[in-house]
Design an enzyme around this catalytic site. Structure first.
Site, mmCIF file in Angstrom:
data_model
loop_
_atom_site.group_PDB
_atom_site.id
_atom_site.type_symbol
_atom_site.label_atom_id
_atom_site.label_comp_id
_atom_site.label_asym_id
_atom_site.label_seq_id
_atom_site.Cartn_x
_atom_site.Cartn_y
_atom_site.Cartn_z
ATOM 1 N N THR A 25 4.262 2.734 5.454
ATOM 2 C CA THR A 25 2.901 2.355 5.682
ATOM 3 C C THR A 25 2.282 3.317 6.416
ATOM 4 O O THR A 25 2.770 3.777 7.493
ATOM 5 C CB THR A 25 2.526 0.958 6.001
ATOM 6 O OG1 THR A 25 1.320 0.776 6.630
ATOM 7 C CG2 THR A 25 3.608 0.653 7.141
ATOM 8 N N ARG A 53 -6.427 -2.834 9.205
ATOM 9 C CA ARG A 53 -7.151 -4.100 9.214
ATOM 10 C C ARG A 53 -6.532 -4.675 10.339
ATOM 11 O O ARG A 53 -7.280 -5.446 11.138
ATOM 12 C CB ARG A 53 -6.489 -4.701 7.844
ATOM 13 C CG ARG A 53 -7.543 -5.309 7.106
ATOM 14 C CD ARG A 53 -7.235 -6.143 5.771
ATOM 15 N NE ARG A 53 -6.091 -5.954 5.319
ATOM 16 C CZ ARG A 53 -5.812 -5.514 3.940
ATOM 17 N NH1 ARG A 53 -6.757 -5.647 3.336
ATOM 18 N NH2 ARG A 53 -4.725 -5.281 3.316
ATOM 19 N N ASP A 78 -0.254 2.564 8.285
ATOM 20 C CA ASP A 78 -0.894 1.803 9.650
ATOM 21 C C ASP A 78 0.346 1.874 10.760
ATOM 22 O O ASP A 78 -0.337 1.581 11.784
ATOM 23 C CB ASP A 78 -0.870 0.282 9.093
ATOM 24 C CG ASP A 78 -2.015 0.032 8.332
ATOM 25 O OD1 ASP A 78 -2.777 1.020 7.948
ATOM 26 O OD2 ASP A 78 -2.103 -1.209 7.430
ATOM 27 N N ASP A 96 5.156 -4.727 6.120
ATOM 28 C CA ASP A 96 5.410 -6.333 6.469
ATOM 29 C C ASP A 96 5.656 -7.009 5.349
ATOM 30 O O ASP A 96 6.379 -7.824 5.369
ATOM 31 C CB ASP A 96 4.727 -6.707 7.866
ATOM 32 C CG ASP A 96 3.317 -6.435 7.385
ATOM 33 O OD1 ASP A 96 2.627 -6.014 6.609
ATOM 34 O OD2 ASP A 96 2.525 -7.205 8.444
ATOM 35 N N ASP A 131 2.336 -0.239 11.766
ATOM 36 C CA ASP A 131 2.503 -1.382 12.444
ATOM 37 C C ASP A 131 3.633 -2.091 12.279
ATOM 38 O O ASP A 131 3.624 -3.431 12.112
ATOM 39 C CB ASP A 131 0.964 -2.245 11.983
ATOM 40 C CG ASP A 131 0.916 -2.467 10.475
ATOM 41 O OD1 ASP A 131 1.886 -1.777 10.036
ATOM 42 O OD2 ASP A 131 0.451 -3.392 10.145
ATOM 43 N N GLY A 152 0.891 -1.108 -0.008
ATOM 44 C CA GLY A 152 -0.053 -0.075 0.011
ATOM 45 C C GLY A 152 0.869 1.198 -0.046
ATOM 46 O O GLY A 152 1.709 1.442 0.673
ATOM 47 N N ARG A 187 0.959 -5.170 -5.361
ATOM 48 C CA ARG A 187 1.283 -6.409 -4.409
ATOM 49 C C ARG A 187 1.198 -7.552 -5.246
ATOM 50 O O ARG A 187 0.578 -7.769 -6.133
ATOM 51 C CB ARG A 187 0.093 -6.554 -3.453
ATOM 52 C CG ARG A 187 0.021 -5.495 -2.448
ATOM 53 C CD ARG A 187 -1.084 -5.621 -1.588
ATOM 54 N NE ARG A 187 -0.976 -4.536 -0.270
ATOM 55 C CZ ARG A 187 -1.902 -3.830 -0.047
ATOM 56 N NH1 ARG A 187 -2.647 -3.631 -0.776
ATOM 57 N NH2 ARG A 187 -1.631 -3.003 1.196
HETATM 58 O O1 F6P Z 1 -1.584 -1.406 4.786
HETATM 59 C C1 F6P Z 1 -2.035 -0.165 4.434
HETATM 60 C C2 F6P Z 1 -3.584 -0.202 4.369
HETATM 61 O O2 F6P Z 1 -4.029 1.028 3.665
HETATM 62 C C3 F6P Z 1 -4.560 -0.946 5.264
HETATM 63 O O3 F6P Z 1 -4.841 0.078 6.445
HETATM 64 C C4 F6P Z 1 -5.761 -1.145 4.558
HETATM 65 O O4 F6P Z 1 -6.430 -1.994 5.048
HETATM 66 C C5 F6P Z 1 -5.116 -1.712 3.222
HETATM 67 O O5 F6P Z 1 -3.728 -0.945 3.243
HETATM 68 C C6 F6P Z 1 -5.950 -1.350 2.067
HETATM 69 O O6 F6P Z 1 -5.294 -2.005 0.941
HETATM 70 P P1 F6P Z 1 -5.872 -1.749 -0.587
HETATM 71 O O7 F6P Z 1 -5.569 -0.178 -1.035
HETATM 72 O O8 F6P Z 1 -5.071 -2.837 -1.378
HETATM 73 O O9 F6P Z 1 -7.123 -1.990 -0.573
#
Ligand code: F6P
Length: 324
Positions: free
Chosen positions: A126, A172, A128, A103, A130, A11, A72
Site C-alpha cells: 500500500t 485517508r 499509505d 489492512d 500505514d 488499492g 475491493r
Molecule cells: O489505500 C491507498 C489509497 O491510495 C489511499 O491513500 C486513498 O485514500 C485510497 O487508496 C483511494 O482509493 P480508491 O483508489 O479506491 O479511490
C-alpha cells in the site's frame, strides 16, 4: 505443501509486480506449483485463477500497477462469498496463499484462515505506509517521490507568482506521504489526520512567514480533520483577509499510485515476496512478512491490523523547525 497461490488486493501500489515475481520465482525455486489469482478476493470467488511460471513474471519488476489486477470485494465480506472462494482453492489443491495488500486485505485473510484454515502469509502493499509490522510498505517510497516531484514543480510556479499553494496528497487515515514529501519538498506546513490541525495557529504562522517569504507550500493529507485541501484553503483565505494574496490548490490524486517503482520499493517487494513463501514453507500462517531495522520479521495479522503505526515524531518537529 505443493501448491500455493498469490494475489493482490485493495488499492494497487508500485512494487506489487516485483513482489508477485518474487513469490512466483521463490515458489518455483523451492519446487512448488504457483498460481496467480486475478482481481484479489473477487477472482478467488469467481475461480479466476491461473498457473504461473517463471516466464509469466518476466519483464514486470520495473512496472507499476499489478499484473494480477486488484479489487475491493464486497462479496468476500459475506460467509457465502468466502465459502465459494474456499471451494475454488480446494478444487485446485491450493494449500497456501500469499496476500499482497493493506489492512483490508489482511482483515479478509485473517477471517478466511480462521474459517477454512488455509495458511496465509501477507506482504505489505500500500502506498499509505500505514501497516504495523514493517518500517515501510511496498509502494510508499515511489508514491513519496512522485508527490515530491510534483511539489518541486509547484514550488517553482508558487515562487514566481508569490502564491500560497495547498497540495493535497493521498492518505485517508495516515499522514506518512504528506510528512515525507513535505520534509523533502521543504513545505511550510504539513497537515495530517494523526494530529489536530489548529487553523488559528496556521493563519498566525502564515502571516508571520510573509515577513520573510513571499510564497508558501502547504501539504495536506486527504484525511486531515479540517477537511480536504480546497476546504482548508477556503478557511485560511477567509481568515487571512488579504485580497492581494493568491491561494491555489493542487490535488495530486491517483498519480501517486502509478509509475515505475523505485529501487527501494523493488528491493522491499522482492524481500517480502521471498520471505512470504519461505514463511509458508516453514509453517507460518496468519501473519505478514515485513522488514524492520533491515531484518525480515513476521507479524500476526491481528497486530498488523490492530496496532496503530504512529508517525515518526522527529519528522513533525523537522517540519516546524525547518520552515522558519
Ligand atoms: O489505500 C491507498 C489509497 O491510495 C489511499 O491513500 C486513498 O485514500 C485510497 O487508496 C483511494 O482509493 P480508491 O483508489 O479506491 O479511490
Amino acid at each position: 505443501m505443493k501448491k500455493i497461490a498469490v494475489f493482490t488486493s485493495g488499492g494497487d501500489a508500485p512494487g506489487m509486480n516485483a513482489c508477485i515475481r518474487a513469490v512466483v520465482r521463490t515458489g518455483i525455486y523451492k519446487g512448488l506449483e504457483v498460481y496467480g489469482i486475478n482481481r484479489g478476493y473477487e477472482g478467488m470467488i469467481e475461480g479466476d485463477i491461473k498457473r504461473l511460471y517463471s516466464h509469466s513474471v518476466s519483464n514486470i519488476v520495473q512496472r507499476g500497477g499489478t499484473m494480477l489486477k486488484s479489487a475491493r470485494s464486497e462479496e468476500f465480506r459475506t460467509p457465502e462469498g468466502r465459502k465459494k472462494a474456499y471451494e475454488n482453492l480446494r478444487s485446485l489443491g491450493i494449500e497456501g496463499l500469499v496476500a499482497i495488500g493493506g489492512d483490508g486485505t489482511f482483515t479478509g485473510a485473517k477471517l478466511f484462515f480462521e474459517e477454512f484454515g488455509i495458511p496465509t502469509v501477507g506482504c505489505p502493499g500500500t502506498i499509505d505506509n500505514d501497516i504495523y509490522g514493517t518500517d515501510y510498505t511496498i509502494g510508499f517510497d515511489t508514491a513519496v517521490n512522485t508527490a515530491l516531484e510534483a511539489i518541486d514543480k509547484i514550488r517553482d510556479t508558487a515562487a514566481a507568482h508569490d502564491r500560497i499553494f495547498f497540495i493535497e496528497v493521498m492518505g485517508r487515515d495516515a499522514g506518512f506521504i504528506a510528512v515525507e514529501s513535505g520534509i523533502g519538498g521543504g513545505a511550510e506546513f504539513v497537515m495530517v489526520p494523526e494530529t489536530q490541525t489548529d487553523l488559528k495557529s496556521v493563519v498566525k504562522s502564515l502571516k508571520n512567514l510573509r515577513k520573510t517569504k513571499t510564497s508558501s507550500i502547504i501539504v495536506v493529507a486527504e484525511g486531515d480533520d479540517l477537511g480536504n485541501a480546497e476546504e482548508i484553503m477556503q478557511k485560511v483565505k477567509t481568515a487571512i483577509k488579504d485580497p492581494e494574496k493568491e491561494f491555489k490548490v493542487t490535488t495530486l490524486g491517483h498519480i501517486q499510485r502509478g509509475g515505475k517503482p523505485t529501487a527501494r520499493d523493488r528491493v522491499l517487494a522482492s524481500r517480502c515476496g521471498m520471505a512470504a513463501v519461505e514463511g509458508l514453507l516453514s509453517g507460518k500462517t496468519n501473519c505478514m512478512a515485513g522488514v524492520m531495522n533491515q531484518q525480515v520479521v513476521y507479524t500476526s495479522f491481528g497486530d498488523c491490523i490492530g496496532k496503530p503505526k504512529p508517525l515518526i515524531e522527529d519528522h513533525l518537529k523537522l517540519i516546524d523547525i525547518l520552515s522558519i
